[in-house]
Scaffold this motif. Structure first.
Motif: not given
Length: 168
Positions: A1-2, A7-9, A134-135, A166-167
């Motif tokens: 993944x890039x 980040x999105x996933x 995705x967004x 976010x943890x």
């Protein structure tokens, strides 16, 4: 993944976890009981997230799976109900399976890839690529996890608050 996809996933996975977590501990009766005037139950919303979000957007739109894409035509009804005879365990298992299938689609696509199929009921609106889909999905799942928060608090006073979201 890039990095962007990762980040999105990760954000989407956090919201998916929230959806399941906020429902944990509810009884069968509470999961099936309509709480808001619109009449949907927590279990029905989970069914909607399964069929109309995870399955529809990833397998149907991004991947163009004809078994999924063909189910979504003009006049088709959203899945805001639990089919007769479908158990609570089946609804949760179906949601988890739809997530696994969606993740497999994401792993095989690029963010700038165009969708393979588009529903005929949106002739003038189109998301141009996987990134925007995705967004869109992330936004929808986050919105519905908030609906579940409100429903859960009305059912038994439990909230999904506290800690660092976010943890981990």
């Amino acid at each position: 993944m890039n990095a962007e996809l990762d980040a999105l996933k990760n954000a989407l996975d956090h919201q998916r976890h929230h959806v399941i977590g906020v429902l944990e501990g509810l009884s069968e009766e509470d999961l099936r009981r309509p709480v808001l005037p619109s009449g949907w139950s927590c279990l029905a919303l989970l069914r909607h997230l399964t069929a109309d979000v995870e399955r529809f957007w990833f397998r149907g739109v991004i991947a163009g799976d004809p078994d999924v894409a063909g189910q979504f035509t003009a006049g088709a009804e959203a899945h805001w109900y639990v089919p007769e005879g479908m158990s609570t365990e089946q609804v949760f298992a179906d949601y988890r399976a739809a997530i696994t299938a969606a993740d497999a689609v994401l792993a095989a696509t690029a963010l700038d890839q165009e969708p393979a199929a588009w529903p005929e009921f949106w002739p003038t609106w189109r998301l141009p690529d996987v990134r925007r889909i995705l967004i869109h999905v992330l936004t929808e799942v986050a919105c519905h996890s908030g609906h579940l928060d409100a429903a859960r608090e009305l059912i038994d006073g439990t909230t999904w608050l506290g800690g660092n979201p976010y943890a981990g």
